[in-house]
Every structure is written in structure tokens, then in C-alpha cells.
Design an enzyme around this catalytic site. Structure first.
Site, short mmCIF file in Angstrom:
data_model
loop_
_atom_site.label_atom_id
_atom_site.label_comp_id
_atom_site.label_asym_id
_atom_site.label_seq_id
_atom_site.Cartn_x
_atom_site.Cartn_y
_atom_site.Cartn_z
CD GLU A 227 2.46 -0.19 -2.38
OE1 GLU A 227 2.78 -0.88 -1.22
OE2 GLU A 227 1.41 0.54 -2.36
CG ASP A 228 7.79 1.01 1.48
OD1 ASP A 228 7.91 2.16 1.76
OD2 ASP A 228 7.22 0.04 2.36
#
Lengths: 266, 1169
Positions: free
Chosen positions: B779-780
Site C-alpha cells: 500500500e505505497d
């Protein structure tokens, strides 16, 4: 006074000419789409300067001018000098398109009043031109007026303002009845309402009296004599005191930086 | 080697030139700034962008604000004065006061003092919480005892001064002078300092005034033309609209809709023939549509002008003046003259102009009825006007000045009314007493943002904002921001959509997400906003250029075939038969500088109209003029520009470049590049990257990104921590974030250089490996290298301000004061039998003056300003003269926060009210930690997921180790190709020792970059072979590896982390407080409650909602069911049936509130378990 408006009639005939002068595109030598067809000298005549006024009749076609030759020559003309209100009377032809019944209702009206206001015109903008002997003579116009029919007879009929009548009736009824009055506090600034200049102008015009003017029809001899004055007497070459650059400067609207302008003011 | 020689030549030349002025500062404005050397080739196609720095040199980045303010101060102020020149007395007709002139001085401290040493500089105002304002002087002439007195330079108040405007001390100063004043030379200015805070008046977007807008409602079948008239005195809106295919006029001063023919008759077009000619002309379709309206009027029995005016007068709202009764006829006249189409003012009996205006409106309605395509688009940028600081201030000032005059008048009337005055009456003394009203009125409006104008009964909130100083970019972004008047809540797509006409005028990328999306916009880089130009000389010029004056033209000629109306600011002033010729000669005048370059002219062939606009607030931009397929800017001009022989203004004056507003741009044919020029081309773009604004200009290769990513970056660029200004360490702001080691980006853009982002950067070039690592990167999330952090990557400082004012109390001499350090006796550490005097822990950081000492760390609950306030601070008058020795109690300023701060600065000063002002600046240095937010310049944000020791990070064969590992899943769905190209260009730059460009629609070419990589022995693709840091084995894939510019965003874990085992409770409900700042609880909300119920964990529910919240033991009477107290039931007058029960305090409160409303809530208790 009387000679002041004599050329008006003439002006009206020449209206179209004046337009042409204004519209004519500035001929430039390098313009190939618009070649020079003919050249002629242009004269600036000042013999009637300050005395030429243009009456326009927007509700009337150019084909049927208000002249005696069309049986609608102007019978009477008036002016209020201060407020610039002008009126002319023309006869109503009763032989055709005339409702006899309505005519009776309005007390046999056989002439029509045209009314307008003289508006000052820029003398450089509107001019009267006479083309004579391959010479164009230009004369500046002082003011113009659009004359439209004024239906004063209709106004006369119901001059009784319905609201005023109603108000009068109301006051008559309620004269003796006690009324509740709302007290309001007004600040001093509210006490002097500011009305527009239009209202004052109308009031001023209403207070002024008309002065009757002598009217000469277009086809009358002496009208043509006055018309002669439209041509320039002296045919000297006018020396322009402004240079090209000065003229350009005078008509230009350059951007002025507020900062530099303020600096100049100081 | 050759580059070095070249630069040294350049250096010498510059040194010689800039002996006196500052070289570094002037370098910014050099047209060949960091471009080419003196000997390099120049080509028009590639080097015309040099016009842009030349433009910015004249215009600056916030020139629109400065222009507008300068116009207000230097021009508009005088106009306002002229319009409100006389003050007369109602009492004494002899008395008058006449304002002759007005001017604004330079900011200074004292009233009526014009010495230079009186000057006050902006930075002092910021520090001392003062207003950066300059005195307003007037020259007056008035009567004093029958004599005329002339008084010059009388001060009537103070005007807040926009920084860097013509009245500011900073205008045209050298860098050294700026430094001496404590000011940053890169600061754009354009804002105000009011009471120490920097305030910006945002640009407001509005529909243009005094223009006809035709709209249609297809569902209702209504077509309407509306015009908002705006003059100094009034604002009114007039509509011409259809109702059942008949046309009416609507105005808010008239009770009901008036048939259009009736209005035209009232305005002087008495004959039906003339009306038909003016409205429909010769067109039979229009005549057919309009004919029905004549019936409408004759049905009302109105045939003459007088009747029409009387009818109209009977429908006019007359509430505003009640003491002078007008007849209906007069009311009608007044309505036509002033209320309807109010911006055309009429002062004689000639209504022709107004009648024709209404006729033109009607014609536009008929045109739209005949052809529904003939409606206007109100979202079209050409129909918009931008209202700037100057216009808003001028509205405010006129209101205040009118009030000032009316107050003054009331005052002198009061004095003149007195039958016998003791002393000689001098109006001057009265004038001076009022000057506070203008000063405070201006200050209040700017500091609160509430614009209330009495004249227009207008109330507008949120006009001003505090200038965001989060980073240089956020401040700059705020100065170029445009806010819309549309409501944010309405779900309309039209005003939010991207308009084709905003090309080059408004930034296409920079808009916020969410509710204000598309409503808040930003100016593009080359935009200029006009100020008002004089109308009358332009009108004369039109007539001289062959337009026929409308006053001698009838409707027949107006709408005749081939005749075009000439409209000046929306009002018909004449006609021309040769529109193209007329327009081209007008443009000729403009290109030679004979007409202001900001006056626009264009032909609208649909309406057969030539429109000339001189009004302020139009958006325009410069373009290169193209003639006969050749751009007029040629190599020699650019050479002269480079050599400093020409400036941007010369380009304008010589007709090489001109400004086009949106409407005129729409009438032009603009080539994007020189090779696109063809026979019809009229203009050439200066540089295509100017479609973007200052903030979007930071993005490298934005033309390779998916467009929303650029928009996201525009929002995030404003949150990046970096350098703020050169004076950042002298500033004492409420909150200041500073990056410790900011770097300029490896991949720059032209915009970055132009806006000096490279001098005040906000980010660092991180070596990024695009690969998966550890699973803490989903998630980044980013993986950070611990050694990088040790080396200073992402390190920032947070500075917070505390302001303490030592108050003085009215009615007594008592003043707040600072006390010294408190000591305590403690057992000696080494000798348990003796005691020693030591400073209490609470006062550890205090110095003997009661203020924290600079450099000392402050921990939670320690005092850093030991303030004491008088016990009897006589708010009540009773204690006024009790005793001379006042008692004091402590009211110290204590530090709150989980992490200690260091006292960075202590400032003691005096406000303009002569109160002691103490500002303490507290500093924290923060290194990145888990959860801190970072972002690249491509809208790719992520939080730090794990910090890994360098030895565990992958490394290349040359020993390079990444600072950041980014998960490759960030790319496919985001499509930020620009980021990849940035990496390759950056890598090439590192290897080459150069800075590469990623300018929009240009920049360093990927092919060239790959070439550099290959030349240095790297793969063309930017991928490298890496070794695993943990196993030492070669990774099984080539890793995309290189530098990317990363920004640290202001969202940091330390400011957000929050937990509460127990803590403060609200007084009323006894429930835990809300929010981190109040050490509040974490709410178990409705949806969480539903989960707990569904799960069946009823005891958990009871615990969460009552025991851990607001449990309360109440006395309940089992007999009557009401609440008692202390075992006593007050209604039964007994203790017999009272039992104790636990219930939420909020419930008990509800019962009591119900009782207070005469509702008896009775409890019936039962045993459940």
C-alpha cells in the site's frame, strides 16, 4: 433668431450625403481592394458654422420627406431653447388611412406633432456636405434631434392619472377617519433623496415656454439661397497647425502605469 | 572544459557590470539566465522562451495583485475622492469642505510624521504584531468663520500597504537593502501584514458586469438575457425574458414583469415601426417572433410614452424614499433613468442609448428563440472577471470614506446648531477625531475577511486568508489562487469543468480535490489581469476610425445587412460597415502603443458585433504576433534581449508581442510552434509550458503523466517541508516547518528556475530502487535506509511560537509581570543530612528574568514564561482603590507535549499599544520515523513502512545503496511515466555531472539520457544489477534504480499519535473530551456499537459506554421513579424507597433536563440477574 433654423430643411435633404462622407473609407494608396476612383478638392465651410442642426425623423421613410411637394410640409415649428426641446407640426392627410370616428374623438385633429430633443453633436463627427462643381464643401453640425410623433392628444384624453384619481378619492373618503400612523426615525442622510438628472431635465423642460420658429420648406426659393452659404467662400488652402504625430498623440489612449502617473503628479 | 571557460567569461562580464548592485539578485532577471552563453547560437524557435523571464522581470509572479493595488492607491483613490468631494452642512449653508487631493504615504509609525527615520519595515510589523500601514493624506479647502482655508497633507487614517507595491519600502530594492530590512528577496509580496499576521486577499472570480448574458432553460422553454449593472452607487440586475413566448422585462425595483414593448415605449421608442426596426430589423423570422409583443402592450391601453411611463411608475417599488412623493409619471421616469440597466446613466431627456440597449437585449433573446445555439456560456472564461485586492479595497474604502464624511457632517451639524458657540469653530478639529474609523475599518476587514458594504447591502465573508508559510511554494500557490463565488455544496458540473478557453490563462492541473474541485483555480505562468482603462477616449477613437455614432442611427441601419455594431464594454456606441478594417486599424493603434495594450477588440460574427473591452479584471496573456506567416520576433530581437538592449516592454511597444484577452484570443489563430504557422495564423505561442501555473510547473515531464497525478502533486507540493524564505530563521511564526538539508532537484524545469524553487527547495534527491522488500512496503509504504536518515535524509525542524502579552488593566495601575525562579529545599544528593536550595523542576529552564533561556530543552509541564497576574485585576470597579500593594498570582505558560522542545528564540518587544509582548519560539528537530509521509513529484505519496539498516539494503556493484525502496506496484495503475523518466534523466545527470530538465512539452530527451547512461557503462533502461543486502546474492531481476526527488510532507506521526487510558472529561456531560488537542478519548461510534451488539458482547458494551465513560451513581426513588439525592427523595419526602443505581451521567442529565421542561421521566427498577 429666425434665420437660426432656416437651413434645417436643407440639412434634412442632405442627410444621406452627410452619412456618405462619414462612412467613406480612408483611402490608402497601397489598398488594392479599394482603388482610387476619383479625386476632388474638399472645402471646409464656416459660413453657417454653429447654426446647422440636424432633424431626423426615424419614424418616417426617406422616400416621403416632410415637404410641401409631398403634401406634408411642416406647418409650424417651435423650440425651447434652454432645454433643447423641438417640435414641428405636419398635416395629417385625411383622404386615406384616416379613421373619422377616432378623429372626432380627438377633436378633429388634422395635424401631427413631432417632438424631439436637440443633442449636442461632435462637429468633427457629423457634417453636412454639398457636392458642387466637383468640389465637396463640408459644414459642421452643432446638434442633432430625433423627432418622433408625440401623441399628446392621447395623453390629453387620459391626463387624469388613475393613481392620482384614486388617491384623491381615498383622501376624500378618509378625511375624517382617524388613522394609525407608523412613526419612523429617519437619519439625516435619508432626508435628501437624490433624483436623477433626467427628472430635473424633464421638469426644466416643462417649465420652459416654446418659442415659435419660422419654417421654410425645402423647395422654397430663399431656402436655396441660404443653401448657397453651405459652400465655402474662400478657397484658400487650410494650413494644418497640428502635425501628424501631434494628432496621433491627441487621439491615442496609451496605457499609463499607475505608479509612473502618480510620480508625474508629484 | 569549454563550459567552464564560457562561464568564466560570463562571470567577468557580470562582475564588471554589477559593481554596485547585487550580482546574484540581478542574475535572476538576466534573460539568458543559466541558458546560453554570449557566443552561443540563437534560434527563434528554441529561444523565444527567453521572453518568459523577461516578462516575469517586468511583471513578477504576483504582479496582478501589485498592479491592482497600485491602481487603487494611485488612481482609484482619487476617483473615489472626486465622487465624494463635498461635505455640506444642513444647518449652515455657508459651510463647505472640499477635498482637493488624496495620496498615500509610505509606511511609518507615528501620525503626521514624514521623516524617513520614522519608516517601519514589514519584518518589524510581523514580529511586533503591528499593521504595515501608511498614512492617507488629503488636501482640503473649507470655510472657517467665512474665510476659505486650505489645509494640505491632513491625515485621515491609515491604509494597510501591500508588500512590494509602489507604496512599500521594499519596492525595487537591492538584495543587500532587503537583507538589511530583514526581508527575503525572493518573497513575492502581494500580501498585507495586519496585526502581525500575513493576510492575502484571494482573487475572486465573478461573472462580468455590464454585459449581456443569454441563457435558456430548455425544460421550461424560457430564454432570458440578463445584465448585472454595477456603478459606484448601486448594483442592479435586469432581465429580458420570455414567458409563454412573449417577452418581458424584469428588474428588482419593479414589482411585476413589464411587457417589453411598453418598456421600449417608455424609453422613447414611441412608434411600433421604430421598435420593430430596433429589435428585429429586416429579418422576417425575428419579426414574426416579436410581433405578438405589440398586442401585449396595446391590451394594456398604452400607446404613448407618457402612458408607458405612468404604467411603469405604478409598478415601481417606492419603499426607499417616503418623504418626497412622486407622481407615477415621475416614478416611471426615475425607474427608466436609474434602476433599469443602471450602468447607463442618463442625465437629460435623451433615452435613446438605453432604449437601444434594451432593444439589443431583446434581439439577443429573439435570436436565441429562433436558434437555441445562440445562447452564451456563463462558464466561458471570456465572460468572467477577476476581482483583485485593489477593487475589493476600493469598495471598502469608498464605504468607509462615505461613513467618515457622514459622521463628520453629523458632528459639525451638531456644533453649528448650537446658538452661541463659545469658541471659534474649526471643522478641522472634528475631522481629525474621526480618522480612527477608516484605519480600524480597513484593519478589521482585512484581518477578519468580512467585507460588509453598506451601499450595496453586501456582506461577504472569507475574503482574506492567512498566507500559508508552510513552504515557499505554498505561499506562492496562495498568491495565484482564484476562488469562485459559486456555492461548493451545489452539485453542478458546469462551473467545475475544465474550459477550453482557460488554455494559457488558468492552470489546467492546479485545483484541489473534493468539494472545491474546479471551483478554486490557479493562474497560469504568463497571465496578466487588467486594470480599468479610461472609456471616453476609446469611444472617440472609435468614431475617428469610422464608426458611426449611434445617436444618429436608427434601428433600420443598425440591423441592416453588413453593418456591425460597435460595442464598448458591452454598450452599443456605433456601427461600422467595415468591421475587419475597423478592427485591424484599431489593432494597429494598439500595436504601436497608441492604445493601451490591455484594451481588447474582437469581432463576433454571430451577433454582427465588434466588441471592445477596457474594463478591469479581464484575464490576458502575451503572444508573439505573426504577420505573413512570419513571427515578428526574430533572431536579432532575441539577441538584443540577451544583451540587455531590449526589455519586454520594448517588444510590446514595437508591436512584436501583444496581450490578448480570452475573447480576442478566441478570435485569433494561434500556432503552438513555429512550424505550425500557416497563412491564417495570427499569433505564435511564446512557450507552451506556460499553460501550467507556478505550482504545476514543479513537476518534471508532466506531459507523460496521467492528468490526475499532476493535480495530486499540485496539492502535495504545497505540503512539502523545505526552505521558506531567506529570512526563515528570523521569523517567529505560529508554526514553521523547515527542512534541514534541502536540495534543488536533479531534474529541474524552466518554471523551477523562473520561480526560484531551486533557491528555496522543498525536498531531497533520494536514490530509489523500485523493488519489493520485506512486506512492509505494501500500500505505497516506503522502505527507508537507516543510514540515510542518520546522514540527514528527511530531517526537519518544527518551530512553534507562543505569544504572551503582559496586560494592563483598566482603572488601576496593575500590570501583568514576570516573576523569577522558584527554589525548593531538597536533601543534598551526596550528603543526606544536609539540605540545599535548588531550582524546582518546573522552573528548570527559566532564567532570572522569568523567561526560558535560549538553548535549554523544555519538557512537559515545565514553565517557560513565568507570568504573574494581579489577583484583583479590577474588572470590577469595586476593588479599585483597595490597597496600593497589589497581590499577584501565578499564571505561567507551561509546555505541553510528549516530546521536549528546545527554546530557539525569545523576543521581548512592545506592541503599538505599548504593551509588553513576549514571543518564545520552541524548536524540535525530527528525523523520519515510521509513519512519516513522503511523496515524489508525481502524486505518488507513501508513508515510511520500515526503516532498514544499510547493511540489509540491496546494493549495486559500485556500492551504491538506495535511500528509499519503492514498491513497483505503484506504477501500473497510476501510469506516472514521468516519474520513470525523471529517474533516468536524474541518473544521467548524476553520471554526467549536470542538471537535466524535465520541462513540460520539452525537457531533456529520453534518448539523449539513455545515451549518457550507456556512455557511462550503465543500461539504457536505467535498470541495474543489485545484490541482496541480507544474503549477498545477486538479485534475480534487474532493478530500476536511480535518483528521484522526494518531498517530506508535513503530516508526521509525532503530531498525530494519540492514546488515552484516562484523562480529562467534559464538564457538562462528564464524558471524555474529544480530540487529540484536548487529550480526548477514542470514540466507539454508532457503527462500532452495532458490531458489538451483533457480536453479543453486551458486557463490553456496558464497559465502553458507561464504566469507561461517564458512570454515575444516582439515587432513585422506587416509589415515584424520580431522582433523589443523598438517599432522600424530594418528591416523596422520604428516604424509604430510595436505592442507588449506576447510570451514565448523560442519562441523568437528560432526566433532569426533562424535569426542567415539566416532563417527569420515571424509572421502574427490576432485578434482572
Amino acid at each position: 433668431m429666425s434665420d437660426l433654423f432656416v437651413p434645417d430643411e436643407d440639412v434634412e435633404v442632405k442627410t444621406e450625403d452627410a452619412m456618405d462622407v462619414d462612412v467613406a473609407p480612408v483611402t490608402e494608396h497601397d489598398d488594392q481592394d479599394d482603388p482610387i476612383v476619383k479625386e476632388f478638392p474638399v472645402f471646409f465651410s464656416t459660413r453657417l458654422a454653429g447654426n446647422i442642426h440636424l432633424y431626423q425623423y426615424p419614424a418616417r421613410s426617406v422616400d416621403s420627406p416632410y415637404t410641401s411637394s409631398h403634401a406634408t410640409g411642416i406647418t409650424e415649428s417651435r423650440i425651447k431653447k434652454e432645454s433643447g426641446v423641438v417640435e414641428v407640426d405636419v398635416p395629417v392627410p385625411t383622404d386615406r388611412c384616416y379613421d373619422q370616428a377616432k378623429g372626432t374623438q380627438w377633436k378633429n385633429i388634422d395635424n401631427q406633432t413631432l417632438k424631439g430633443h436637440l443633442v449636442e453633436s461632435n462637429p468633427q463627427e457629423n457634417m453636412v456636405g454639398v457636392f458642387k462643381n466637383n468640389e465637396l464643401h463640408l459644414n459642421p453640425i452643432v446638434s442633432t434631434a430625433l423627432l418622433r410623433p408625440s401623441f399628446d392628444h392621447v395623453n390629453q384624453e387620459n391626463i387624469k392619472d388613475p393613481a392620482a384619481a384614486a388617491a384623491a378619492k381615498r383622501t376624500a373618503q378618509n378625511a375624517n377617519e382617524p388613522k394609525a400612523i407608523q412613526m419612523t426615525v429617519k437619519s439625516s442622510s435619508e432626508q435628501t433623496p437624490r433624483f436623477s438628472g433626467a427628472l430635473l431635465a424633464v421638469k426644466k423642460a416643462e417649465d420652459e415656454e416654446f418659442v415659435t420658429l419660422q419654417w421654410r420648406d425645402r423647395d422654397q426659393e430663399d431656402t436655396w439661397d441660404v443653401g448657397e452659404l453651405l459652400t465655402a467662400e474662400k478657397k484658400d488652402k487650410l494650413e494644418c497647425s497640428t502635425t501628424r504625430d501631434e494628432y496621433l498623440e491627441a487621439i491615442s489612449v496609451p496605457y499609463v502605469d499607475p505608479v509612473t502617473m502618480a510620480a508625474r503628479c508629484l | 572544459m569549454s563550459t567552464k571557460r564560457k562561464s568564466s567569461v560570463k562571470e567577468d562580464a557580470r562582475n564588471a557590470k554589477a559593481a554596485s548592485s547585487d550580482a546574484a539578485f540581478n542574475e535572476l532577471f538576466e534573460p539568458n539566465y543559466r541558458g546560453k552563453g554570449w557566443t552561443d547560437e540563437i534560434s527563434t524557435a528554441e529561444d523565444k522562451w527567453n521572453l518568459l523571464p523577461a516578462f516575469l522581470k517586468v511583471k513578477g509572479l504576483v504582479k496582478q495583485h501589485l498592479d491592482s493595488f497600485n491602481y487603487f492607491v494611485d488612481v482609484d483613490l482619487k476617483k473615489i475622492l472626486a465622487a465624494n468631494q463635498m461635505v455640506l452642512s444642513d444647518v449652515d449653508p455657508e459651510f463647505y469642505l472640499k477635498y482637493k487631493d488624496i495620496r498615500v504615504g509610505k509606511p511609518g509609525i507615528k501620525f503626521d510624521d514624514k521623516n524617513d527615520d520614522n519608516a517601519i519595515f514589514p519584518h518589524e510589523c510581523r514580529l511586533r504584531d503591528m499593521t504595515y500601514a501608511a498614512p492617507i493624506y488629503v488636501d482640503i479647502e473649507y470655510t472657517k468663520e467665512r474665510k476659505i482655508v486650505i489645509q494640505r497633507n491632513l491625515e485621515i487614517g491609515k491604509m494597510p500597504i501591500m508588500l512590494r507595491s509602489s507604496k512599500c519600502h521594499l519596492q525595487d530594492q537591492t538584495e543587500e537593502k532587503m537583507a538589511a530590512m530583514g526581508e527575503c528577496p525572493l518573497d513575492p509580496g502581494g500580501y498585507f501584514i495586519v496585526n502581525g499576521t500575513e493576510k492575502v486577499i484571494l482573487v475572486q472570480e465573478q461573472l462580468s458586469k455590464n454585459r449581456i448574458i443569454v441563457e435558456a432553460d430548455e425544460k421550461k422553454g424560457v430564454v432570458q438575457a440578463s445584465v448585472t449593472s454595477s456603478t459606484h452607487e448601486r448594483r442592479s440586475k435586469t432581465y429580458v425574458l420570455t414567458k409563454n413566448d412573449k417577452i418581458y422585462l424584469k428588474n428588482n425595483s419593479i414589482v411585476e414583469d413589464i411587457p417589453i414593448v411598453l418598456i421600449l415605449k417608455a424609453a422613447g421608442l414611441v412608434t411600433d415601426l421604430e421598435i420593430m426596426q430596433a429589435v428585429a430589423g429586416q429579418n422576417p423570422v425575428y419579426q414574426e417572433i416579436f410581433a405578438v409583443n405589440f398586442e401585449e402592450c396595446s391590451k394594456l391601453g398604452v400607446f404613448t410614452q407618457r402612458q408607458a411611463l405612468e404604467y411603469l411608475g405604478s409598478k415601481v417599488k417606492t419603499s426607499r424614499r417616503s418623504n418626497v412623493k412622486l407622481t407615477h409619471y415621475q416614478e416611471g421616469l426615475e425607474a427608466v433613468a436609474t434602476s433599469i440597466i443602471a450602468h447607463i446613466s442618463i442625465n437629460n431627456m435623451d433615452f435613446t442609448e438605453k432604449a437601444l440597449y434594451i432593444a439589443v437585449m431583446t434581439r439577443r433573446v429573439i435570436m436565441a428563440m429562433a436558434d437555441p445555439k445562440m445562447i452564451d456560456d456563463r462558464d466561458y472564461v471570456g465572460n468572467k472577471r477577476l476581482e483583485l485586492a485593489g477593487q475589493l479595497l476600493s469598495l471598502l474604502f469608498e464605504d468607509l470614506f462615505k461613513k467618515f464624511n457622514s459622521d463628520f457632517k453629523a458632528n459639525i451639524d451638531k456644533i453649528l446648531k448650537r446658538p452661541n458657540r463659545a469658541s471659534m469653530f474649526d471643522a478641522l478639529l472634528n475631522l481629525e477625531t474621526h480618522r480612527g474609523s477608516i484605519t480600524s475599518g480597513m484593519n478589521r476587514a482585512i484581518s477578519t475577511g468580512n467585507w460588509s458594504l453598506k451601499r450595496f447591502k453586501m456582506e461577504r465573508a472569507g475574503v482574506t486568508h492567512v498566507l500559508s508559510r508552510l513552504s515557499y511554494i505554498s505561499a506562492l500557490g496562495m498568491m495565484t489562487r482564484i476562488s469562485s463565488q459559486f456555492e461548493k455544496s451545489r452539485k453542478v458540473s458546469g462551473p467545475r469543468a475544465l474550459q477550453p478557453s482557460q488554455f494559457g490563462m488558468l492552470c489546467t492541473s492546479d485545483t484541489p480535490e473534493g468539494e472545491a474541485c474546479g471551483l478554486v483555480k490557479n493562474l497560469a505562468l504568463m497571465t496578466h489581469i487588467t486594470t480599468d482603462d479610461e472609456e471616453a477616449p476609446v469611444r472617440n477613437l472609435c468614431y475617428l476610425l469610422g464608426a458611426e455614432n449611434i445617436s444618429v442611427i436608427g434601428g433600420a441601419e443598425l440591423h441592416a445587412e453588413g453593418s456591425f455594431g460597435v460595442y464598448l464594454n458591452g454598450t452599443l456606441i456605433g456601427i461600422t460597415k467595415f468591421p475587419t478594417k475597423f478592427v485591424s486599424s484599431f489593432r494597429q493603434f494598439r500595436r504601436t502603443g497608441k492604445v493601451s495594450e490591455f484594451i481588447s477588440i474582437y469581432i463576433n460574427r454571430h451577433h454582427a458585433a465588434v466588441h471592445i473591452a477596457t474594463d478591469g479584471g479581464r484575464i490576458c496573456r502575451p503572444l508573439i504576433i505573426v504577420e505573413n506567416e512570419h513571427p515578428r520576433v526574430q533572431v536579432e530581437h532575441l539577441k538584443k534581449l540577451r544583451d540587455g538592449e531590449m526589455t519586454f516592454d520594448d517588444f510590446l511597444k514595437q508591436g512584436l508581442v501583444e496581450y490578448l484577452d480570452v475573447n480576442e484570443e478566441n478570435d485569433s489563430f494561434i500556432a503552438l510552434y513555429e512550424n505550425n504557422i500557416n497563412a491564417e495564423t495570427t499569433h505564435l505561442e511564446i512557450e507552451p509550458f506556460t499553460v501550467l501555473g507556478a505550482v504545476a510547473g514543479l513537476i518534471p515531464y508532466p506531459h507523460h503523466n496521467q492528468s490526475p497525478r499532476n493535480t495530486y502533486q499540485c496539492a502535495m507540493g504545497k505540503q512539502a517541508i523545505g526552505a521558506i524564505a531567506y529570512n526563515q530563521l528570523n521569523r517567529i511564526d505560529t508554526l514553521l516547518y523547515l527542512m534541514v538539508y534541502p536540495q534543488q532537484p536533479m531534474v529541474k524545469t524552466r518554471t523551477i528556475e523562473l520561480i526560484d524553487y531551486d533557491k528555496l527547495p522543498a525536498g531531497q534527491n533520494a536514490t530509489v530502487a523500485v523493488m519489493s522488500y520485506s512486506g512492509y512496503d505494501i500500500e505505497d509504504a516506503l522502505v527507508l535506509n537507516k543510514s540515510s536518515i542518520d546522514r540527514g535524509f528527511g530531517r526537519c525542524q518544527v518551530l512553534k511560537k507562543n505569544t504572551t502579552v503582559l496586560k494592563r488593566y483598566a482603572g488601576s495601575d496593575a500590570v501583568d509581570r514576570l516573576d523569577g525562579v522558584k527554589m525548593e529545599r531538597r536533601k543534598c544528593a551526596w550528603d543526606p543530612n544536609s539540605f540545599e536550595e535548588v531550582v524546582t523542576e518546573q522552573h528548570e529552564v527559566l532564567g532570572p528574568d522569568g523567561l526560558g533561556e535560549v538553548g535549554k530543552p523544555v519538557k512537559n509541564s515545565q514553565v517557560y514564561v513565568n507570568r504573574c497576574i494581579p489577583v484583583n485585576n479590577s474588572d470590577s470597579l469595586l476593588n479599585q482603590s483597595t490597597s496600593s500593594s497589589t497581590e499577584y498570582r501565578e499564571a505561567p505558560v507551561t509546555y505541553r507535549g510528549p516530546e521536549p522542545s528546545i527554546i530557539d528564540k525569545v523576543m521581548v518587544s512592545v506592541t503599538d499599544k505599548e504593551l509588553y509582548l513576549i514571543k518564545v519560539l520552541l524548536r524540535q528537530t525530527r528525523r523520519p520515523e515510521l509513519g512519516d509521509k513522503f511523496s515524489s513529484r508525481h502524486g505518488q505519496k507513501g508513508v515510511c513502512g520500515i526503516i532498514v539498516n544499510q547493511e540489509d539494503m540491496p546494493f549495486s556493484d559500485s556500492g551504491v545503496c538506495p535511500d528509499i525502496i519503492m514498491n513497483p506496484h505503484g506504477f501500473p495503475s497510476r501510469m506516472t511515466v514521468g516519474k520513470m523518466i525523471e529517474l533516468i534523466s536524474g541518473k544521467a545527470g548524476v553520471l554526467d555531472g549536470s542538471l537535466q530538465y524535465g520541462t513540460c512539452f520539452g525537457g531533456s530527451k529520453l534518448e539523449d539520457m539513455s545515451k549518457i547512461l550507456v556512455d557511462h557503462g550503465y543500461s539504457y533502461s536505467g535498470k541495474d544489477m543489485l545484490y541482496s543486502g541480507t544474503s549477498g546474492e545477486c538479485l534475480q531481476a534487474y532493478i530500476f534504480f536511480g535518483p528521484i526527488y522526494y518531498q517530506k510532507l508535513k503530516h508526521m506521526v509525532m503530531d498525530k499519535m494519540h492514546a488515552r487510558p484516562r484523562g480529562p472529561r467534559a464538564v457538562l456531560t462528564r464524558q471524555p473530551t474529544e480530540g487529540r488537542s484536548r487529550d480526548g478519548g477514542l470514540r466507539l461510534g454508532e457503527m462500532e456499537r452495532d458490531c458489538v451488539i451483533a457480536y453479543g458482547a453486551s458486557q463490553l458494551l456496558l464497559e465502553r459506554l458507561m464504566y469507561s465513560s461517564d458512570a454515575f451513581e444516582a439515587d432513585v426513588c422506587q416509589k415515584c421513579g424520580l431522582l433523589g439525592y443523598q438517599g432522600w427523595c424530594n418528591s416523596c419526602q422520604t428516604t424509604a424507597h430510595v436505592v442507588k443505581m449506576t447510570l451514565p451521567y448523560a442519562a441523568k442529565l437528560l432526566f433532569q433536563e426533562l424535569v426542567s421542561m415539566n416532563i417527569a421521566p420515571r424509572l421502574k427498577l427490576k432485578e434482572v440477574f
